[in-house]
Design a protein around this motif. Structure first.
Motif, PDB file in Angstrom:
ATOM      1  N   ILE A 148     -12.214 120.164  45.241  1.00 27.84           N
ATOM      2  CA  ILE A 148     -12.941 119.089  45.929  1.00 27.84           C
ATOM      3  C   ILE A 148     -13.171 119.608  47.339  1.00 27.84           C
ATOM      4  CG2 ILE A 148     -12.857 116.713  46.765  1.00 27.84           C
ATOM      5  CD1 ILE A 148     -10.961 116.103  44.389  1.00 27.84           C
ATOM      6  N   THR A 149     -14.414 119.577  47.798  1.00 29.51           N
ATOM      7  CA  THR A 149     -14.720 120.253  49.050  1.00 29.51           C
ATOM      8  C   THR A 149     -15.720 119.495  49.911  1.00 29.51           C
ATOM      9  OG1 THR A 149     -15.266 122.427  49.956  1.00 29.51           O
ATOM     10  CG2 THR A 149     -16.597 121.678  48.105  1.00 29.51           C
ATOM     11  N   SER A 150     -15.736 119.842  51.183  1.00 27.92           N
ATOM     12  CA  SER A 150     -16.630 119.221  52.146  1.00 27.92           C
ATOM     13  C   SER A 150     -17.336 120.308  52.951  1.00 27.92           C
ATOM     14  CB  SER A 150     -15.824 118.331  53.089  1.00 27.92           C
ATOM     15  OG  SER A 150     -16.624 117.893  54.155  1.00 27.92           O
ATOM     16  N   LYS A 151     -18.650 120.169  53.085  1.00 25.83           N
ATOM     17  CA  LYS A 151     -19.404 121.133  53.891  1.00 25.83           C
ATOM     18  C   LYS A 151     -19.416 120.742  55.369  1.00 25.83           C
ATOM     19  CE  LYS A 151     -22.685 123.627  52.168  1.00 25.83           C
ATOM     20  NZ  LYS A 151     -23.914 124.192  51.646  1.00 25.83           N
ATOM     21  N   ASP A 152     -19.058 119.490  55.670  1.00 23.56           N
ATOM     22  CA  ASP A 152     -19.058 119.062  57.072  1.00 23.56           C
ATOM     23  C   ASP A 152     -17.622 119.005  57.596  1.00 23.56           C
ATOM     24  OD1 ASP A 152     -17.912 116.708  56.125  1.00 23.56           O
ATOM     25  OD2 ASP A 152     -19.813 115.620  56.120  1.00 23.56           O
ATOM     26  N   GLN A 153     -17.412 118.311  58.676  1.00 23.30           N
ATOM     27  CA  GLN A 153     -16.093 118.270  59.314  1.00 23.30           C
ATOM     28  C   GLN A 153     -15.138 117.254  58.696  1.00 23.30           C
ATOM     29  OE1 GLN A 153     -14.987 120.408  61.463  1.00 23.30           O
ATOM     30  NE2 GLN A 153     -16.920 121.481  61.688  1.00 23.30           N
ATOM     31  N   THR A 154     -15.539 116.609  57.595  1.00 27.02           N
ATOM     32  CA  THR A 154     -14.668 115.635  56.952  1.00 27.02           C
ATOM     33  C   THR A 154     -13.333 116.282  56.612  1.00 27.02           C
ATOM     34  OG1 THR A 154     -16.589 114.549  55.975  1.00 27.02           O
ATOM     35  CG2 THR A 154     -14.437 114.046  54.992  1.00 27.02           C
ATOM     36  N   ASN A 155     -12.265 115.744  57.168  1.00 26.22           N
ATOM     37  CA  ASN A 155     -10.941 116.273  56.850  1.00 26.22           C
ATOM     38  C   ASN A 155     -10.493 115.776  55.485  1.00 26.22           C
ATOM     39  OD1 ASN A 155     -10.384 117.886  59.061  1.00 26.22           O
ATOM     40  ND2 ASN A 155      -9.611 116.178  60.267  1.00 26.22           N
ATOM     41  N   LEU A 156     -10.001 116.685  54.697  1.00 27.18           N
ATOM     42  CA  LEU A 156      -9.455 116.314  53.396  1.00 27.18           C
ATOM     43  C   LEU A 156      -7.943 116.277  53.524  1.00 27.18           C
ATOM     44  CD1 LEU A 156     -11.661 118.454  50.985  1.00 27.18           C
ATOM     45  CD2 LEU A 156     -12.121 116.220  51.966  1.00 27.18           C
ATOM     46  N   GLY A 157      -7.332 115.364  52.777  1.00 25.02           N
ATOM     47  CA  GLY A 157      -5.888 115.226  52.887  1.00 25.02           C
ATOM     48  C   GLY A 157      -5.220 115.021  51.550  1.00 25.02           C
ATOM     49  N   ASP A 158      -4.102 114.297  51.603  1.00 20.90           N
ATOM     50  CA  ASP A 158      -3.295 114.097  50.407  1.00 20.90           C
ATOM     51  C   ASP A 158      -4.049 113.375  49.293  1.00 20.90           C
ATOM     52  OD1 ASP A 158      -1.103 115.438  51.380  1.00 20.90           O
ATOM     53  OD2 ASP A 158      -0.167 113.631  52.212  1.00 20.90           O
ATOM     54  N   LEU A 159      -4.918 112.422  49.649  1.00 19.57           N
ATOM     55  CA  LEU A 159      -5.664 111.697  48.622  1.00 19.57           C
ATOM     56  C   LEU A 159      -6.541 112.654  47.810  1.00 19.57           C
ATOM     57  CD1 LEU A 159      -6.651 109.135  47.189  1.00 19.57           C
ATOM     58  CD2 LEU A 159      -8.409 108.952  48.962  1.00 19.57           C
TER      59      LEU A 159
END
Length: 179
Positions: A148-159
């Motif tokens: 699961i990935t983001s091309k922008d600055q969206t921080n991904l976390g535990d969820l």
């Protein structure tokens, strides 16, 4: 079909050695399963066996569902190439080899969060900011990964990491049911 210029003899037990150059080029590792086919012209074809590719349509539907729910890009890969993509142009990633960082996720059998610029593919063409990656493990063998990935600055976390884990576990159970 390309000729390699390499000739090998079959030994007394019916074995043939695949030259190191071909194994390296095709990324065939020791102990890795191969499918054997015979075509209409009588040629023997060896193909890397990727068990998760049997679920590619199912994996695509799962990737699409995660993408719709999260608004983030989702990739599902076998042990060395991407087989399902949603949220990023498929032509850019489908059937491309995994980056070395994501190959490490598969081989380590550990879920990770990657919170820096990195590439999804081994060509380095698709750069993303953050990813949650989880290996798909069947019978204690890592056969692929959910990313699961983001091309922008969206921080991904535990969820997102837990969602990648859940997707990987679900696909592993589907693979286990098929065998």
């Amino acid at each position: 079909m390309k000729a390699t210029g390499v000739v090998r003899r079959i030994d007394d037990l019916g074995r043939v050695v695949i030259p190191k150059e071909i194994r390296r080029t095709m990324r065939i590792r020791n102990g890795e399963p191969l499918e054997i086919y015979v075509d209409r012209e009588g040629e023997v074809i060896l193909k890397k066996y990727a068990p998760i590719s049997e679920l590619s349509n199912y994996a695509q539907e799962y990737a699409d569902s995660l993408n719709e729910a999260l608004g983030l890009a989702v990739c599902i890969a076998d042990h060395d190439e991407i087989i399902a993509v949603s949220g990023i142009a498929k032509k850019d990633l489908l059937r491309k080899g995994l980056s070395s960082e994501l190959e490490e996720v598969v081989s380590s059998k550990k879920s990770i969060l990657i919170n820096h610029d990195h590439s999804l593919d081994n060509d380095g063409r698709i750069s993303v900011k953050n990813s949650a990656a989880s290996p798909i493990i069947v019978n204690n063998e890592a056969i692929g990964a959910v990313i699961i990935t983001s091309k922008d600055q969206t921080n991904l976390g535990d969820l997102e990491k837990k969602l990648a884990d859940t997707a990987a576990s679900f696909l592993a159970k589907q693979m286990g049911a098929k065998s």
